[in-house]
Design an enzyme around this catalytic site. Structure first.
Site, PDB file in Angstrom:
ATOM      1  N   GLU A  48       1.021  -1.228  -0.206  1.00 55.47           N
ATOM      2  CA  GLU A  48      -0.072  -0.045  -0.053  1.00 55.47           C
ATOM      3  C   GLU A  48       0.911   1.251  -0.091  1.00 55.47           C
ATOM      4  OE1 GLU A  48      -2.547   0.686   3.443  1.00 55.47           O
ATOM      5  OE2 GLU A  48      -3.012   2.479   2.730  1.00 55.47           O
ATOM      6  N   ASP A 113       9.565   5.065  15.310  1.00 55.50           N
ATOM      7  CA  ASP A 113       9.563   6.312  14.996  1.00 55.50           C
ATOM      8  C   ASP A 113       9.872   7.112  16.558  1.00 55.50           C
ATOM      9  OD1 ASP A 113       9.133   9.106  14.600  1.00 55.50           O
ATOM     10  OD2 ASP A 113       6.951   8.887  14.456  1.00 55.50           O
ATOM     11  N   ASP A 115      10.377  10.840  18.191  1.00 55.83           N
ATOM     12  CA  ASP A 115      10.146  12.205  17.739  1.00 55.83           C
ATOM     13  C   ASP A 115      10.519  13.333  18.846  1.00 55.83           C
ATOM     14  OD1 ASP A 115       7.642  13.460  15.599  1.00 55.83           O
ATOM     15  OD2 ASP A 115       8.173  14.680  17.519  1.00 55.83           O
ATOM     16  N   ILE A 169      13.272  10.856  13.818  1.00 58.51           N
ATOM     17  CA  ILE A 169      13.895   9.895  13.182  1.00 58.51           C
ATOM     18  C   ILE A 169      13.330   8.667  12.828  1.00 58.51           C
ATOM     19  CG2 ILE A 169      15.325   8.849  14.867  1.00 58.51           C
ATOM     20  CD1 ILE A 169      17.720   9.328  12.794  1.00 58.51           C
ATOM     21  N   LYS A 330       5.923   7.551   6.509  1.00 54.00           N
ATOM     22  CA  LYS A 330       6.363   8.484   5.225  1.00 54.00           C
ATOM     23  C   LYS A 330       7.596   7.751   4.676  1.00 54.00           C
ATOM     24  CE  LYS A 330       7.432  12.614   6.772  1.00 54.00           C
ATOM     25  NZ  LYS A 330       8.357  13.629   6.696  1.00 54.00           N
TER      26      LYS A 330
END
Lengths: 420, 480
Positions: A48, A113, A115, A169, A330
Site C-alpha cells: 500500500e 519512530d 520524535d 528519526i 512516510k
C-alpha cells in the site's frame, strides 16, 4: 543566508514537487529497497502507498505493478508526501474485489519512530516543532542505544535509519523475520524496548524492575552507554535541573522523603545552582543520610538514580507506530512539507556528526539542478539527476543498504534451489 | 475432569493401527490434538460430546467476561469439568481413562468443525480452548506433565554448559539456578514483553519455570492454524445433512455472545435481570429506539458515548445491577474496537452512571421528550430522526415477529408524517401486544401513551408476566 534561500522556493507548490519527483526522487532505489529484488514481487505489487495531495486529501490503498507505474502516478498526483504501508494478501487497489476478511496485512518492515516532541518535558533548548543541534543529541543517544539493542538482542541486520525531515528519526527493519512479525510480536518488541512510558502526563516514570533488583541485562548495557552522556547532555548542556520546575520533577523521582526534604531546603535557598551541582548534592545527601555502605536504603536510592538517568536519556518511542502492521510511515526521500528538507537516510555509526540543518532542502537541490543547467537540454528525460546533486551520497547509502538485503535474498533463493 | 488424551504422534507413526487401538490409545491426560479422531461415532455421541465441552467453554468465556481472577476461573472450570467432562490422571486406575480421553478428543474436534467458520468464532474458540488447556496443564501431576512434554517435540534447545557460563551474569539476573531453554523469541512474545527472558541474537533464553509459556503459545498457534485449514476444507465436506444442522446449532449460540444460548443457564433470582437476559428482553419488550441501540451494539460490538449513556441508563432503570451491567458491557464490547480499553475507560463511565463515581448523582434514564430533541439518528427517537424508508424497514425487521404486518405500516407512517411520534410508538405497542388483548386506543394501559422507553418496556413485561401467571393458575401444579 540558508534560511533566506529556502524561502525562495515554495515547497507546497505543485511545480516544485513535480520537478522534484520527475528529476530527483530515486524511485528505482526505493523500489529495490522495499521489493528486496529486481523483478517486482508481492513485496512491491501488493504494497500500500498512501498519498497526501493538495487540500490535505488523503488517498489510501494505492498499489502499483511496476516502478514506472509508481513514478507515473506520483508525478500525476504530485503529493506533498507519501507513505508506505504493509504488504496485503490482495493488491490494495483491487481490495474491493476480495472478500472483506480476505484483505489483510501480512508483511511489513518493523518500524520505529522517535520524535523530539516526546522529549518536550525534559529538553530545555527548544519545544514543539523546534529542533537544534543540541537537542539532536537526544536523538543521537536514542539511535545508538536502539541500534545496538536491536542488532544484538533481536539479531536483525538490515536497519535503515531515516531522518524524518524535521525533528525526528525513523527506523525501518527489513529482515525477513522482522517483516513477518504479527502485531502481537511487534507489541512485544516495543514493550521490550520501551522504558519511559509515553503519555500526556509529564511525570513519565520508569518501571523496569521489581524493588531494588538489578536492571535486566538488556537495560544494563543501555545504561552503561547512557551514563556517559548523562553529565554532558542533561547536566551541562540542557541544564535540566536548573529551574525550579526542573528540580521539582527530579525530586518527584526520589523515593526517600528524608532526602527530598533536605534537598528542597538546600535548593530553595539557592535555586540557580547548576544541574551538575544539584546532582552532586543528591549524591552527598545520600551519603550523609545513610553513611553505611550496606544500608539497604542505599541500594534503593542508587537504583532510583539509575532510573533517573534512564528517564532522562533512554529512547522515547512513539509506540503506536510500531505496534500495528497496517500503520503507514512516510517514505524516505519525501520532502517535509514544513521545512522543505528531504528525508534522507542516516548512518547510525556517524549519528553524532549528523546535522539536521545541513540536510539538503528541495529548493537547494533544484538550484543545484539549475546550475548544472541546460547543457544537455535536448536529451531524453533524466531519471537520475540526483546523481549530480548533493542528494547523491544519501541515495548511495540507501543503495548500499539494499545491496546487503538483496544479497541475502539471493543467498536464500540459491539455498532453496539446491535443497532439491 | 481434564481431558487427557493425546495419542502420541510418534507412537502412531511407529505402529499405526496397533497403537491406535491398543491400550495406550491416549497415554497422556493432556492432549495437543494433533491427530483427528479416526474412530466411528454415532450421531448422538457426536452431539453430546460437543455439548458437554461447550458447557465448559461457555463457563470459561463467561469467567473472562465477569472478570474472575485466574484462581476463581480455575476452580469454576474445574467444577464444570468434573460434571461434564471428567479427565483423570493415569494413577486413577478405577476410571475408564480411555473413554474419558476419547470423549475429550472427540468433543474438541467436533467443536473445531463448528467454530472454524468465521474469524471471530475461531479467535474465541482458541481463547477458550487454550484457557482450558492451561487449567489442565497447571493441575496436572508433575510427573505426567513431564512425560507429556517429553512425548512431543517442542523444538526447544536446552542451553548447554558452555553457553550457560558465557552468559552467566545475564542469565542469573533473569533467574538463578535454573535450566534454560532456547527458542526463537517470536514464540514467546508474552515473555519478551514482560522482560522475563534473556534475549540474544533473536533467541530467547527461557528459564524452566516459564516453559509453560512456550507450550501454551504453541498450542494456540497450532490450533489457530488447524482451524483455518478446517475452514477451508469445510465446504468440501461430503456431508449428508445429519451433521451440518448440529454444527450450525452449536455455533449459533456462540455467536450471539451469550453462553446461556449455548446451554440454558440458570435463571436469575426472582425478578432479577441478568446480563444474559437482555437479548431476550430486547427482542420482546423494547421500543424501537432501544432496539436500534441494542442492535447496533450487537453488530459493532461498540457504541459511541451518548449512545452508551442513553442505553446504559435505560438498562439501569430496567433493573440491571451494577455488576450485571459491567458484565453486559464487557461482553458486548468483546471483539469490538474498544475491547482492550474497557476496564480503563468504560467501566468508570458505567459506574458513574450508577452514581458510584464522581459526583455520585443518580441519573434518570432519558425520557421520550429528551430523545425527541436529541437531534441524532443514532440515539434519538427513531420515529423522528429516521428517514421514512429506513423507518419502515426498521419497524418491519424489529416487530414483524411480534405481529406487525406491512399492512399496519401506512397507519404508523401517517402519524409520523403528522409529527405525532409518540402516537406512532404507542400504536406500534398496541399492534405488537394485541396477543394480550390490547386494543387500539388503549395505549400502554388505560389509554396512556408512551412517554418513556422504560415505561414501554415495563408495561410490556408486566403483560407477559400476568399472562404467564394466569396460565400457571389455570393449569395448577401440572406445569413446572
Amino acid at each position: 543566508m540558508a534560511a533566506l534561500q529556502t524561502e525562495l522556493v515554495d515547497v507546497t507548490s505543485q511545480e516544485v514537487m513535480l520537478t522534484f519527483y520527475r528529476r530527483l526522487y530515486p524511485f528505482k532505489s526505493i523500489f529495490a529497497w522495499i521489493n528486496h529484488q529486481h523483478t517486482p514481487a508481492r513485496l512491491f505489487t501488493h504494497r500500500e502507498f498512501a498519498f497526501t495531495i493538495k487540500n490535505d486529501v488523503y488517498l489510501r490503498y494505492n498499489s502499483f505493478n511496476t516502478v514506472d507505474e509508481f513514478k507515473k502516478n506520483v508525478c500525476l498526483l504530485t503529493p506533498s508526501r507519501f507513505e508506505i504501508g504493509p504488504v496485503y494478501t490482495v493488491r490494495p487497489k483491487d481490495r474491493k474485489t476480495a472478500r472483506k476478511d480476505a484483505f489483510k496485512p501480512v508483511q511489513r518492515e518493523l518500524v520505529f519512530d522517535i520524535d523530539m516532541t516526546d522529549y518536550d518535558p525534559i529538553r530545555t533548548c527548544c519545544s514543539e516543532a523546534g529542533i537544534c543541534k543540541r537537542c539532536w543529541t537526544f536523538i543521537a543517544a536514542a539511535v545508538r542505544v536502539l541500534d545496538t539493542a536491536i542488532r544484538d538482542q533481536f539479531g536483525y541486520q538490515h536497519l535503515l535509519w531515516v531522518y524524518s525531515g524535521r525533528r525526528g528519526i525513523h527506523l525501518w527493519i527489513s529482515d525477513k523475520e522482522a517483516m513477518d512479525l504479527n502485531d502481537e510480536q511487534r507489541k512485544a518488541v516495543v514493550n521490550w524496548l520501551s522504558v519511559v512510558q509515553a503519555g500526556k502526563e509529564s511525570g513519565k516514570k520508569v518501571h523496569v524492575r521489581s524493588g531494588s533488583k538489578p536492571l535486566p541485562p538488556s537495560l544494563r548495557a543501555a545504561l552503561d552507554e547512557l551514563v556517559d552522556i548523562f553529565p554532558d547532555l542533561i547536566l551541562d548542556d540542557q541544564d535540566c535541573f536548573g529551574s525550579e520546575k526542573g528540580y521539582e520533577s527530579l525530586l518527584d523521582l526520589i523515593p526517600d522523603p528524608k532526602i527530598v526534604d533536605g534537598l528542597r531546603e538546600l535548593w530553595t535557598s539557592d535555586p540557580t545552582s547548576s544541574s551538575s551541582d544539584k546532582w552532586a548534592d543528591l549524591k552527598n545527601q545520600i551519603k550523609k543520610c545513610y553513611p553505611q555502605k550496606d544500608n539497604p536504603k542505599r541500594a534503593i536510592l542508587s537504583a532510583s538514580m539509575e532510573d533517573i538517568i534512564l528517564q532522562y536519556t533512554y529512547p522515547r518511542l512513539d509506540a503506536e507506530v510500531s505496534k500495528h502492521r497496517n500503520h503507514l510511515l512516510k517514505a524516505p526521500f519525501c520532502v517535509h512539507p514544513k521545512t522543505g528538507r528531504v528525508c534522507v537516510p542516516v548512518d547510525p555509526s556517524h549519528i553524532d556528526e549528523f546535522d539536521p540543518s545541513a540536510v539538503p532542502t528541495v529548493g537547494q537541490l533544484l538550484r543545484e539542478l539549475d546550475a548544472i543547467g541546460s547543457s544537455n537540454e535536448h536529451g531524453a528525460e533524466h531519471h537520475s539527476d540526483w546523481e549530480r546533486t548533493s542528494l547523491k551520497p544519501y541515495v548511495d547509502m540507501l543503495d548500499k543498504h539494499t545491496q546487503g538485503l538483496m544479497n541475502e535474498v539471493r543467498r536464500e533463493k540459491r539455498e532453496m534451489d539446491t535443497s532439491w | 475432569m481434564f481431558k487427557g488424551a493425546e495419542q502420541k504422534p510418534r507412537n502412531l507413526q511407529e505402529h499405526p493401527q496397533v497403537a491406535y487401538y491398543g491400550t495406550l490409545q491416549y497415554p497422556h491426560r493432556l492432549n495437543f490434538y494433533d491427530k483427528p479422531p479416526l474412530f466411528d461415532v454415532t450421531v448422538e455421541e457426536f452431539e453430546t460430546c460437543a455439548l458437554d465441552r461447550l458447557r465448559i467453554l461457555a463457563e470459561i468465556e463467561s469467567s473472562a467476561a465477569r472478570n474472575r481472577s485466574w484462581e476463581e476461573t480455575k476452580s469454576v472450570t474445574h467444577t464444570q469439568c468434573l460434571k461434564y467432562l471428567p479427565l483423570s490422571n493415569n494413577s486413577a486406575t478405577k476410571m475408564d481413562l480411555n473413554a474419558q480421553r476419547r470423549k475429550d478428543h472427540l468433543g474438541h474436534f467436533v467443536l473445531r468443525l463448528a467454530f472454524s467458520r468465521s474469524e471471530e468464532l475461531r479467535r474465541r474458540f482458541v481463547k477458550a480452548e487454550s484457557t482450558l488447556f492451561r487449567i489442565r496443564y497447571e493441575n496436572d501431576d508433575s510427573m505426567e506433565r513431564q512425560q507429556f512434554l517429553d512425548s512431543r517435540d517442542f523444538n526447544w534447545i536446552l542451553v548447554d554448559k558452555d553457553e550457560m557460563s558465557e552468559y552467566r551474569k545475564e542469565l542469573s539476573s533473569v533467574s538463578e539456578n535454573e535450566k534454560f531453554f532456547k527458542v526463537k523469541w517470536t514464540r514467546v512474545p508474552d515473555l519478551v514483553e514482560k522482560r522475563r527472558v534473556f534475549l540474544k541474537g533473536g533467541w530467547a533464553y527461557v528459564p524452566a519455570r516459564e516453559q509453560a509459556s512456550v507450550v501454551y503459545q504453541d498450542f494456540e498457534v497450532q490450533l489457530m492454524g488447524a482451524l483455518e485449514m478446517t475452514n477451508r476444507a469445510l465446504p468440501r465436506l461430503d456431508e449428508d445433512n445429519r451433521l451440518l444442522p448440529i454444527l450450525d446449532n452449536l455455533c449459533k449460540g456462540f455467536l450471539s455472545g451469550v453462553p446461556s444460548d449455548w446451554v440454558a443457564s440458570a435463571p436469575g433470582k426472582e425478578g432479577e435481570i441478568t446480563a444474559d437476559m437482555v437479548d431476550d428482553i430486547a427482542k420482546q419488550h423494547y421500543p424501537l429506539c432501544m432496539k436500534n441501540l441494542h442492535q447496533n451494539l450487537r453488530k459493532d460490538h461498540h457504541l459511541k458515548h451518548f449512545e452508551r449513556l442513553t442505553y446504559g441508563l435505560f438498562l439501569k432503570v430496567l433493573g440491571l445491577s451494577i455488576d450485571e451491567a459491567i458484565t453486559f458491557w464487557r461482553k458486548s464490547f468483546t471483539g469490538g474496537p474498544a475491547e482492550t480499553k474497557f476496564d480503563k475507560e468504560h467501566k468508570y463511565n458505567i459506574r458513574h452512571s450508577y452514581g458510584l463515581e464522581g459526583r455520585r448523582a443518580n441519573y434518570p434514564a432519558k425520557s421520550c421528550q429528551q430523545l425527541l430533541v436529541s437531534d441524532s439518528a443514532s440515539y434519538g427517537c427513531p420515529y423522528r430522526y429516521f428517514t421514512p424508508d429506513n423507518l419502515q424497514t426498521a419497524l418491519l425487521s424489529a416487530y414483524s415477529s411480534q405481529g406487525l404486518k406491512s399492512s399496519d405500516i401506512p397507519e404508523v407512517m401517517q402519524t409520523v408524517r403528522s409529527k405525532h411520534f409518540h402516537v406512532a410508538c404507542t400504536r406500534v405497542f398496541e399492534i405488537t401486544h394485541s396477543q394480550y388483548n390490547v386494543k387500539k386506543g388503549e395505549g400502554v394501559g388505560s389509554g396512556e401513551s408512551v412517554t418513556h422507553p422504560n415505561q414501554y418496556t415495563a408495561k410490556s413485561m408486566e403483560m407477559e408476566k400476568a399472562v404467564k401467571e394466569n396460565l400457571k393458575g389455570e393449569m395448577g401444579m401440572e406445569i413446572d
